[in-house]
Scaffold this active site. Structure first.
Site, mmCIF file in Angstrom:
data_model
loop_
_atom_site.group_PDB
_atom_site.id
_atom_site.type_symbol
_atom_site.label_atom_id
_atom_site.label_comp_id
_atom_site.label_asym_id
_atom_site.label_seq_id
_atom_site.Cartn_x
_atom_site.Cartn_y
_atom_site.Cartn_z
ATOM 1 N N VAL A 46 0.831 -1.205 0.000
ATOM 2 C CA VAL A 46 0.000 0.000 0.000
ATOM 3 C C VAL A 46 0.872 1.264 0.000
ATOM 4 O O VAL A 46 1.924 1.302 0.657
ATOM 5 C CB VAL A 46 -0.985 -0.021 1.210
ATOM 6 C CG1 VAL A 46 -0.259 0.116 2.537
ATOM 7 C CG2 VAL A 46 -2.065 1.030 1.074
ATOM 8 N N HIS A 93 -3.577 -2.365 -0.269
ATOM 9 C CA HIS A 93 -4.047 -2.519 1.106
ATOM 10 C C HIS A 93 -4.233 -3.986 1.438
ATOM 11 O O HIS A 93 -4.710 -4.767 0.616
ATOM 12 C CB HIS A 93 -5.366 -1.764 1.284
ATOM 13 C CG HIS A 93 -5.776 -1.640 2.713
ATOM 14 N ND1 HIS A 93 -6.405 -2.660 3.385
ATOM 15 C CD2 HIS A 93 -5.620 -0.633 3.594
ATOM 16 C CE1 HIS A 93 -6.633 -2.276 4.624
ATOM 17 N NE2 HIS A 93 -6.169 -1.045 4.776
ATOM 18 N N LYS A 108 9.876 6.010 -6.273
ATOM 19 C CA LYS A 108 10.157 7.132 -5.358
ATOM 20 C C LYS A 108 11.657 7.392 -5.219
ATOM 21 O O LYS A 108 12.122 7.777 -4.142
ATOM 22 C CB LYS A 108 9.521 6.890 -3.969
ATOM 23 C CG LYS A 108 8.031 6.532 -4.009
ATOM 24 C CD LYS A 108 7.349 6.738 -2.668
ATOM 25 C CE LYS A 108 5.926 6.213 -2.698
ATOM 26 N NZ LYS A 108 5.169 6.460 -1.462
ATOM 27 N N ASP A 159 13.171 9.744 -6.294
ATOM 28 C CA ASP A 159 13.402 11.191 -6.123
ATOM 29 C C ASP A 159 13.531 11.567 -4.652
ATOM 30 O O ASP A 159 14.015 12.645 -4.309
ATOM 31 C CB ASP A 159 12.227 11.964 -6.756
ATOM 32 C CG ASP A 159 10.895 11.566 -6.136
ATOM 33 O OD1 ASP A 159 10.351 12.332 -5.343
ATOM 34 O OD2 ASP A 159 10.397 10.447 -6.424
ATOM 35 N N ALA A 209 7.584 8.156 -10.059
ATOM 36 C CA ALA A 209 6.297 8.545 -10.636
ATOM 37 C C ALA A 209 6.164 10.059 -10.621
ATOM 38 O O ALA A 209 5.460 10.642 -11.443
ATOM 39 C CB ALA A 209 5.159 7.907 -9.846
HETATM 40 P P1 GTP Z 1 -2.656 1.726 -2.982
HETATM 41 O O1 GTP Z 1 -3.297 1.571 -4.313
HETATM 42 O O2 GTP Z 1 -3.607 2.243 -1.966
HETATM 43 O O3 GTP Z 1 -1.972 0.483 -2.534
HETATM 44 O O4 GTP Z 1 -1.476 2.831 -3.135
HETATM 45 P P2 GTP Z 1 -0.551 3.033 -4.402
HETATM 46 O O5 GTP Z 1 0.546 2.032 -4.400
HETATM 47 O O6 GTP Z 1 -1.378 3.107 -5.642
HETATM 48 O O7 GTP Z 1 0.143 4.435 -4.099
HETATM 49 P P3 GTP Z 1 -0.269 5.855 -4.681
HETATM 50 O O8 GTP Z 1 0.036 5.954 -6.127
HETATM 51 O O9 GTP Z 1 -1.657 6.143 -4.246
HETATM 52 O O10 GTP Z 1 0.789 6.785 -3.940
HETATM 53 C C1 GTP Z 1 0.918 6.851 -2.527
HETATM 54 C C2 GTP Z 1 1.645 8.132 -2.130
HETATM 55 O O11 GTP Z 1 2.979 8.091 -2.591
HETATM 56 C C3 GTP Z 1 1.027 9.381 -2.733
HETATM 57 O O12 GTP Z 1 1.051 10.392 -1.778
HETATM 58 C C4 GTP Z 1 1.946 9.717 -3.889
HETATM 59 O O13 GTP Z 1 1.958 11.083 -4.193
HETATM 60 C C5 GTP Z 1 3.280 9.240 -3.360
HETATM 61 N N1 GTP Z 1 4.183 8.846 -4.470
HETATM 62 C C6 GTP Z 1 3.915 7.961 -5.441
HETATM 63 N N2 GTP Z 1 4.954 7.856 -6.290
HETATM 64 C C7 GTP Z 1 5.914 8.709 -5.834
HETATM 65 C C8 GTP Z 1 7.234 9.064 -6.286
HETATM 66 O O14 GTP Z 1 7.751 8.572 -7.307
HETATM 67 N N3 GTP Z 1 7.916 9.968 -5.537
HETATM 68 C C9 GTP Z 1 7.389 10.526 -4.401
HETATM 69 N N4 GTP Z 1 8.141 11.405 -3.754
HETATM 70 N N5 GTP Z 1 6.172 10.221 -3.961
HETATM 71 C C10 GTP Z 1 5.430 9.333 -4.664
#
Ligand code: GTP
Ligand code: MG
Length: 338
Positions: free
Chosen positions: A57, A105, A156, A158, A192
């Site tokens: 998640v 999740h 991530k 970055d 991303a």
């Molecule tokens: P679930 O579907 O609920 O499992 O989450 P997910 O894996 O789809 O993650 P989501 O894309 O919703 O991102 C979660 C958080 O991480 C968000 O606040 C994003 O903005 C942040 N985030 C995602 N990718 C990056 C990245 O490459 N860099 C940074 N700094 N933050 C990121």
């Protein structure tokens, strides 16, 4: 237990228990129906890869897909948590890739399993600042059980606290060993947020797909999986399906699990109306008489009667399984009450 029932009901129940005795013959009717001959190699055509995005998640699965698609799905999610499987088609230099976004999740294990089971390649997203977490491991297990290729996207990067090498090291424990660590798993560091590494990731997906030589016969009755379905007040039963073989057309008779009907309208992943959908294409369909369950198989049928028969067989088979379960549970209870 103490309720009185009339003769007709009693008879009906008795008959169903009676049928249970012949269970061996009945249970796999659907499997029997679905059995088919080997397809002729000459009818097979190249099809796009279906790629499932999995991981813990908040590790950035939806963000990564947003970056790939130049969209903003994550902002529309409740609490930023993905709660269903999203299906999207992306065009990369004329080649198509179908992506399934799955929730990270812990509550959504079944969806991750379904995701892995309906796809060719898994993108395992691991946040570089967080490393391998419980649902990362779960996703690895689903992908391995489904026998699909795994490409690791370390996301991530970055972030100042990102540690790519640590993720590589942690994943060695699960036999995912990066090429620069002497293994053969493809690892792509990405962000991303900045877009870094995303074109490399897409390239690796296409390369992997090429090696897999994915093919399907588009000129046959459609068959595939229900990705999700719900009841809409205005439109009735709305089901997102992934076509795996053949082509589904508007007007086709169709059975999807316990539901059946005729495809009244079809929408692609961008909400555009389409008349047909070939292999690896996800579409939303209207026209089923009921809401099928996610993960169930759908089949295009020659006639509406055939579709109804399929659905009815499916229903009675499920009823039988349920009765069988209740029966074994009952005997256990009986055992304890003695
Ligand atoms: P679930 O579907 O609920 O499992 O989450 P997910 O894996 O789809 O993650 P989501 O894309 O919703 O991102 C979660 C958080 O991480 C968000 O606040 C994003 O903005 C942040 N985030 C995602 N990718 C990056 C990245 O490459 N860099 C940074 N700094 N933050 C990121
Ligand atoms: Mg998500």
């Amino acid at each position: 237990v103490n309720q009185e029932i009339d003769y007709d009901t009693a008879e009906e129940i008795a008959m169903e228990f009676d049928v249970l005795c012949e269970k061996e013959e009945v249970v796999d009717v659907i499997e029997e129906l679905l059995k088919e001959e080997e397809e002729d190699e000459n009818t097979m055509e190249k099809r796009p890869p279906v790629v499932c995005v999995m991981g813990h998640v908040d590790h950035g699965k939806t963000s990564l897909l947003d970056a790939i698609r130049h969209t903003n799905v994550i902002d529309r999610e409740a609490g930023g948590i993905t709660q269903h499987i999203g299906a999207y088609v992306v065009d990369v230099n004329g080649e198509k890739i179908t992506f399934l976004d799955t929730p990270g999740h812990e509550a959504f294990t079944a969806m991750r399993m379904r995701g892995a089971n309906s796809t060719d390649i898994a993108i395992l997203v691991v946040a570089a600042d967080d490393g391998v977490m419980p649902q990362t491991v779960e996703a690895i297990n689903h992908a391995k059980a489904a026998g699909i290729e795994i490409i690791v996207a370390i996301n991530k990067i970055d972030k100042p606290s990102a540690n790519v090498e640590r993720v590589k090291q942690e994943l060695t424990e699960y036999e995912l060993i990066a090429e620069d660590w002497g293994g053969s798993t493809v690892f792509v560091p990405v962000s991303a947020h900045t877009g870094e590494g995303i074109s490399d990731l897409l390239e690796m997906i296409l390369l992997t797909a090429e090696v897999l030589e994915l093919k399907a016969n588009p000129k046959r009755e459609a068959r595939g999986l229900v990705i999700e379905a719900q009841l809409d007040k205005g439109k009735g039963s709305v089901a997102t399906v992934l076509v795996q073989k053949g082509t589904l057309h508007v007007g086709d008779a169709i059975a999807a699990g316990s539901a059946h009907g005729k495809v009244r309208a079809m929408m692609d992943d961008k909400g555009r109306r389409v008349k047909e959908a070939g292999p690896s294409k996800p579409v939303e369909i209207l026209g089923l008489n009921d809401v099928p369950k996610a993960g169930e198989i759908f089949v295009g049928c020659a006639t509406e009667k055939e579709a109804r028969n399929f659905a009815e067989t499916f229903i009675s088979q499920n009823k039988m399984k349920l009765l069988e379960e209740t029966k074994s549970k009952m005997s256990l209870d009986d055992l304890f009450s003695q």
